[in-house]
Write a protein that holds these residues in place. Structure first.
Motif: not given
Length: 93
Positions: A60-89
């Motif tokens: 679900t998170m992957s699909i959402g991030l792919i849907g937002l990828a063109d609207q977000l900057s790389y730094s914001k995508l990195l922070f979101i990815g880090l958040g997901v990584a922390f949740i999984l950790y």
């Protein structure tokens, strides 16, 4: 029916569909636990659900991030990815 579904964004519709499938699996597992009426079997069913939950979260998170990828900057995508990584950790540790 197609007209009704065309109101929703396809990304949101896919994410919601995954969550509906996840919910149906949860309800089915609860019914199986009640049907088996055995603690050992209920724990086995619950263990299978523990595998499915994080997979649905990741998908679900992957699909959402792919849907937002063109609207977000790389730094914001990195922070979101880090958040997901922390949740999984936190889930797996």
């Amino acid at each position: 029916m197609k007209r009704l579904l065309s109101v929703f964004d396809s990304t949101v519709l896919t994410m919601a569909g995954l969550r509906i499938i996840s919910g149906c699996l949860e309800i089915t597992a609860a019914i199986l636990m009640l049907t088996f009426n055995d603690v050992k079997k209920a724990l086995a069913v619950n263990a299978m659900l523990a595998i499915v939950g994080p997979l649905i979260l990741i998908a679900t998170m992957s699909i959402g991030l792919i849907g937002l990828a063109d609207q977000l900057s790389y730094s914001k995508l990195l922070f979101i990815g880090l958040g997901v990584a922390f949740i999984l950790y936190g889930i797996f540790r």
